[in-house]
Design a protein around this motif. Structure first.
Motif, mmCIF file in Angstrom:
data_model
loop_
_atom_site.group_PDB
_atom_site.id
_atom_site.type_symbol
_atom_site.label_atom_id
_atom_site.label_comp_id
_atom_site.label_asym_id
_atom_site.label_seq_id
_atom_site.Cartn_x
_atom_site.Cartn_y
_atom_site.Cartn_z
ATOM 1 N N VAL A 43 -55.541 15.285 -57.091
ATOM 2 C CA VAL A 43 -54.179 14.869 -57.478
ATOM 3 C C VAL A 43 -54.239 14.086 -58.790
ATOM 4 O O VAL A 43 -53.468 14.357 -59.720
ATOM 5 N N SER A 69 -55.068 16.432 -61.678
ATOM 6 C CA SER A 69 -53.950 17.329 -62.022
ATOM 7 C C SER A 69 -52.903 16.559 -62.799
ATOM 8 O O SER A 69 -52.342 17.052 -63.778
ATOM 9 N N GLY A 122 -44.297 27.247 -51.788
ATOM 10 C CA GLY A 122 -44.748 26.296 -52.801
ATOM 11 C C GLY A 122 -45.450 25.089 -52.184
ATOM 12 O O GLY A 122 -45.337 24.840 -50.986
ATOM 13 N N GLY A 123 -46.190 24.384 -53.003
ATOM 14 C CA GLY A 123 -46.790 23.124 -52.588
ATOM 15 C C GLY A 123 -48.110 23.242 -51.854
ATOM 16 O O GLY A 123 -48.656 22.246 -51.395
ATOM 17 N N VAL A 124 -48.640 24.467 -51.746
ATOM 18 C CA VAL A 124 -49.907 24.639 -51.012
ATOM 19 C C VAL A 124 -51.124 24.508 -51.936
ATOM 20 O O VAL A 124 -52.255 24.568 -51.489
ATOM 21 N N GLY A 125 -50.857 24.332 -53.237
ATOM 22 C CA GLY A 125 -51.959 24.158 -54.186
ATOM 23 C C GLY A 125 -52.331 25.450 -54.897
ATOM 24 O O GLY A 125 -53.435 25.577 -55.424
ATOM 25 N N LYS A 126 -51.385 26.384 -54.978
ATOM 26 C CA LYS A 126 -51.665 27.677 -55.626
ATOM 27 C C LYS A 126 -52.083 27.482 -57.089
ATOM 28 O O LYS A 126 -53.092 28.038 -57.520
ATOM 29 N N THR A 170 -53.157 24.754 -58.556
ATOM 30 C CA THR A 170 -54.417 24.003 -58.582
ATOM 31 C C THR A 170 -55.591 24.968 -58.396
ATOM 32 O O THR A 170 -56.602 24.885 -59.102
ATOM 33 N N ILE A 213 -59.075 18.450 -49.063
ATOM 34 C CA ILE A 213 -58.155 17.539 -49.776
ATOM 35 C C ILE A 213 -59.040 16.494 -50.436
ATOM 36 O O ILE A 213 -59.879 15.886 -49.766
HETATM 37 P P1 ADP Z 1 -48.263 24.990 -55.728
HETATM 38 O O1 ADP Z 1 -48.696 25.693 -56.981
HETATM 39 O O2 ADP Z 1 -48.649 25.744 -54.501
HETATM 40 O O3 ADP Z 1 -46.819 24.601 -55.703
HETATM 41 P P2 ADP Z 1 -49.781 22.767 -56.763
HETATM 42 O O4 ADP Z 1 -51.032 23.422 -57.208
HETATM 43 O O5 ADP Z 1 -48.771 22.416 -57.801
HETATM 44 O O6 ADP Z 1 -49.080 23.629 -55.624
HETATM 45 O O7 ADP Z 1 -50.210 21.486 -55.929
HETATM 46 C C1 ADP Z 1 -49.254 20.609 -55.351
HETATM 47 C C2 ADP Z 1 -49.836 19.203 -55.318
HETATM 48 O O8 ADP Z 1 -50.939 19.162 -54.417
HETATM 49 C C3 ADP Z 1 -50.376 18.731 -56.655
HETATM 50 O O9 ADP Z 1 -50.086 17.362 -56.802
HETATM 51 C C4 ADP Z 1 -51.874 18.929 -56.552
HETATM 52 O O10 ADP Z 1 -52.615 18.001 -57.329
HETATM 53 C C5 ADP Z 1 -52.094 18.662 -55.068
HETATM 54 N N1 ADP Z 1 -53.265 19.384 -54.515
HETATM 55 C C6 ADP Z 1 -53.484 20.691 -54.505
HETATM 56 N N2 ADP Z 1 -54.639 20.997 -53.887
HETATM 57 C C7 ADP Z 1 -55.174 19.811 -53.490
HETATM 58 C C8 ADP Z 1 -56.348 19.429 -52.793
HETATM 59 N N3 ADP Z 1 -57.247 20.327 -52.375
HETATM 60 N N4 ADP Z 1 -56.571 18.092 -52.584
HETATM 61 C C9 ADP Z 1 -55.677 17.171 -53.004
HETATM 62 N N5 ADP Z 1 -54.539 17.471 -53.638
HETATM 63 C C10 ADP Z 1 -54.279 18.768 -53.884
#
Ligand code: ADP
Length: 302
Positions: free
Chosen positions: A256, A259, A50-54, A56, A251
């Motif tokens: 952020v 989202s 988790g937390g890799v931006g999946k 997003t 990034i």
């Molecule tokens: P996952 O689904 O992998 O758990 P999220 O999509 O929920 O991850 O993203 C986790 C956090 O990182 C969110 O706050 C999102 O806005 C941020 N985030 C994701 N990708 C990027 C990016 N390329 N640049 C900046 N923030 C990002």
């Protein structure tokens, strides 16, 4: 056994009681297969952790496809952490039945429909404590009972890791085009990506490619890229694992912000480097799925 068609469901079928468990399962699967006939491409978005931006990536790839006029469905099967609606600013919506039968998905755009566990929760602060069979039947319902209509793409946002949901998706949705694996640029990404690629192959999902997310920071002042977490881990992983590389999403602090306020980044910042990277990734996805179906890149672009 009653003949399966789109308007029949096991719960309303007059002869339900006379079906064996096997027949009932076969019937359910036939209803699902019928529904899938109107959906051209089915792609799962997954990650090793988790937390890799999946999510997003799943949201912004889907919106990028919809921006091109394609008909897109986004199925959020991250049952324990459904964040898709929050990122689209539609988390207060609820799924409702239609008079003609079935469940209407939430329309974010006329050509972009969404379903998520979040639309079913009464209290978003309460955890969902569900075992595999319940999750499996929700995933079946998300395909079979939702009025998706004709779709060019169904994008499925899976939870991180290798749990029940990807197994159910691979079982329920026949003929998947494949999986997109989201990772971060550090060397450990190779470890996570290897697991995801192996898992995807075990599920017989072709790997559409790896997306390297959070790859370099775009300075909000000067617009230049800073290699905050290194870059290149996802690309290296793709090379070593022999799968396509779909590109690097930098990034961008605006991602952020967007989202959190529920505005898809690619709509509010269409000219940013990250939005362009999403577009390039989408182009590669389209070429991949068309090539897999024996079509030329020109047909993919149509
Ligand atoms: P996952 O689904 O992998 O758990 P999220 O999509 O929920 O991850 O993203 C986790 C956090 O990182 C969110 O706050 C999102 O806005 C941020 N985030 C994701 N990708 C990027 C990016 N390329 N640049 C900046 N923030 C990002």
């Amino acid at each position: 056994m009653a003949e399966c068609n789109e308007s029949t469901s096991c719960s309303t079928c007059g002869s339900e009681g006379s079906c064996s468990v096997d027949e009932k399962q076969k019937h359910e699967q036939e209803l699902i297969d019928n529904k899938l006939k109107t959906i051209k491409h089915r792609i799962a978005v997954m990650s090793g952790k988790g937390g890799v931006g999946k999510t997003t990536v799943a949201v912004n790839l889907s919106v990028t496809l919809a921006k091109q006029g394609l008909r897109v469905g986004l199925m959020d099967v991250d049952i324990h952490g459904p964040n898709v609606p929050k990122m689209l600013g539609i988390e207060s919506k609820k799924l409702e039945g239609s008079e003609a039968g079935g469940i209407n998905p939430i329309e974010f755009l006329p050509n972009f429909k969404v379903v998520s566990m979040a639309f079913l929760l009464q209290d978003k602060d309460l955890p969902v404590v569900w075992r595999g069979p319940l999750k499996h039947s929700l995933i079946q319902q998300f395909v079979k009972d939702v009025n998706w209509g004709e779709l060019d793409y169904l994008i499925i946002d899976l939870p991180p890791g290798t749990g029940d949901e990807p197994l159910s998706v691979a079982q329920v949705i026949n003929d998947m085009d494949g999986s997109i694996i989201v990772t971060t640029p550090q060397d450990v990404a190779l470890l996570d990506s290897r697991k995801s690629v192996t898992f995807s192959r075990q599920l017989k999902l072709p790997v559409v490619g790896i997306v390297e997310n959070m790859s370099g920071l775009i300075c909000p002042h000067c617009g230049e890229a800073i290699d905050l977490f290194k870059i290149g881990g996802g690309e290296k992983a793709a090379r070593e694992l022999g799968v396509p590389f779909l590109g690097r999403i930098p990034i961008d602090p605006e991602i952020v912000q967007d989202s959190d306020r529920g505005a898809p980044f690619v709509l509010s910042h269409p000219d940013s480097k990250a939005a362009k990277a999403f577009k390039e990734a989408v182009d590669k996805v389209q070429v991949f799925v068309e090539a897999a179906k024996g079509n030329s890149p020109q047909q993919a672009a149509q």
